[in-house]
Design an enzyme around this catalytic site. Structure first.
Site, PDB file in Angstrom:
ATOM      1  N   HIS A  55      -1.908   0.586  -9.604  1.00 49.91           N
ATOM      2  CA  HIS A  55      -2.467  -0.390  -8.652  1.00 49.91           C
ATOM      3  C   HIS A  55      -3.117  -1.577  -9.393  1.00 49.91           C
ATOM      4  O   HIS A  55      -4.292  -1.886  -9.191  1.00 49.91           O
ATOM      5  CB  HIS A  55      -3.502   0.281  -7.719  1.00 49.91           C
ATOM      6  N   ARG A  81       0.867  -1.180   0.000  1.00 48.85           N
ATOM      7  CA  ARG A  81       0.000   0.000   0.000  1.00 48.85           C
ATOM      8  C   ARG A  81       0.903   1.229   0.000  1.00 48.85           C
ATOM      9  O   ARG A  81       1.956   1.229   0.644  1.00 48.85           O
ATOM     10  CB  ARG A  81      -0.888   0.045   1.253  1.00 48.85           C
ATOM     11  N   GLU A 114      -4.107   7.547  -4.069  1.00 45.56           N
ATOM     12  CA  GLU A 114      -4.509   7.091  -5.412  1.00 45.56           C
ATOM     13  C   GLU A 114      -5.826   7.728  -5.815  1.00 45.56           C
ATOM     14  O   GLU A 114      -6.712   7.867  -4.974  1.00 45.56           O
ATOM     15  CB  GLU A 114      -4.633   5.558  -5.399  1.00 45.56           C
TER      16      GLU A 114
END
Ligand SMILES: O=CC(=O)O
Length: 332
Positions: A297, A250, A279
């Site tokens: 991602h 993450r 994000e």
């Protein structure tokens, strides 16, 4: 009969209700009817014209399960509106979007994607590292811009074999990364909450010490209060000027500002990043760096793994509604 409903299209059969707050891309890929499979009714809050709290209050007596994905926070405020909920099933491996302490307090079970995506994520981590070291994307750009013909050869990359790899978080994903990179001739050591009793890789209790003894850090751990900003300037300085960082965990596990600063100042050699703190925002400084490889991602998903995910999601929901142990209960 299709087992899908919104507030304006009531389910005609008495399937157990499963709340979905925001669209889940995996359902679109496999077709949600396959997942519901005439066993559940998906209540899709995002298709309702009602404000969320009103939608939830209207349906709360019948909502016992929530199905959610990585971008959908399951907060205490939402759970408060849903007194009957007994399970949260996520399509993600990471659970930082779920208020786990609140679930624990309420006795709500939580199931994640288990190890369904471990191989895919590990492949991607190895790919990012090879790309950074061997300059695959950067040299691709060089060729496409016609610079090979005008400027000549591109600077050579660095060899993967022989690199000392530090895995941060040796769970199912971390292990899969270690196996792959061992096969490339790298040596592996790790940092984890605890030393793993049956693992022969050297263990470092401090992530800073791990960094000081490695050429590459691969971040594979969960984002928790303990791991937030765990990779900071001190750790990156310990990794050193030749060091490379790969993050498929993450974004917020790394202090992004400090990492960008280290990259700008040449205090580390490069980075392969699939995840970011905010994000989909990515620090603009990174765009101009050809020693940095960026992806949006996507390390986790391949459509090939979606069928396994479907089985796991269905299996978890079925287990919950028949009072059986969940297949991938968090905390097991
Ligand atoms: O990042 C994706 C996941 O946690 O599954």
């Amino acid at each position: 009969m299709m087992a899908v409903s919104t507030d304006c299209h009531k389910a005609q059969q008495d399937f157990p209700k499963v709340l979905i707050l925001k669209p889940i891309s995996f359902l679109a890929h496999v077709g949600e009817r396959h997942v519901a499979s005439n066993k559940f009714t998906f209540l899709k809050a995002y298709e309702s014209s009602l404000p969320l709290h009103q939608f939830l209050s209207t349906h709360s007596p019948s909502i016992k399960a929530i199905l959610s994905s990585v971008g959908t926070p399951i907060t205490a405020d939402i759970l408060q509106l849903l007194p009957e909920v007994g399970v949260v099933v996520t399509t993600s491996v990471g659970l930082n979007q779920v208020d786990l302490p609140e679930c624990r307090r309420r006795g709500i079970k939580v199931a994640n994607a288990g190890s369904v995506f471990s191989d895919d994520v590990a492949d991607f981590a190895a790919g990012l590292l090879i790309d950074v070291l061997r300059k695959v994307s950067a040299s691709d750009g060089y060729v496409r811009k016609g610079l090979w013909a005008t400027k000549g050869d591109y600077p050579l990359g660095s060899k993967l074999g022989g690199k000392r790899i530090g895995i941060v978080g040796l769970g199912s994903i971390g292990f899969a990364v270690a196996k792959r990179l061992e096969a490339f001739g790298c040596s592996i050591s790790y940092n984890s909450r605890k030393r793993k009793p049956h693992v022969s890789y050297p263990f470092y209790e401090s992530v800073c010490e791990l960094a000081a003894n490695c050429d590459v850090l691969v971040i594979c751990c969960e984002l928790t209060d303990q791991t937030r900003h765990m990779i900071n300037k001190e750790v990156l300085s310990a990794l050193g000027k030749e060091g490379v960082i790969v993050n498929i965990g993450r974004g917020a596990i790394i202090n992004e500002k400090e990492m960008v600063q280290c990259l700008v100042q040449g205090e580390i050699a490069g980075a392969g990043l699939d995840v970011f703190e905010n994000e989909p925002d990515v620090p603009v400084e990174l765009f101009a760096m050809d020693n940095v490889v960026l992806s949006p991602h996507i390390a986790v998903f391949t459509p090939e793994s979606f069928l396994d995910l479907m089985d796991l999601v269905m299996g978890n929901l079925e287990a919950f509604f028949s009072n059986k142990p969940l297949l991938s209960e968090y905390g097991d």
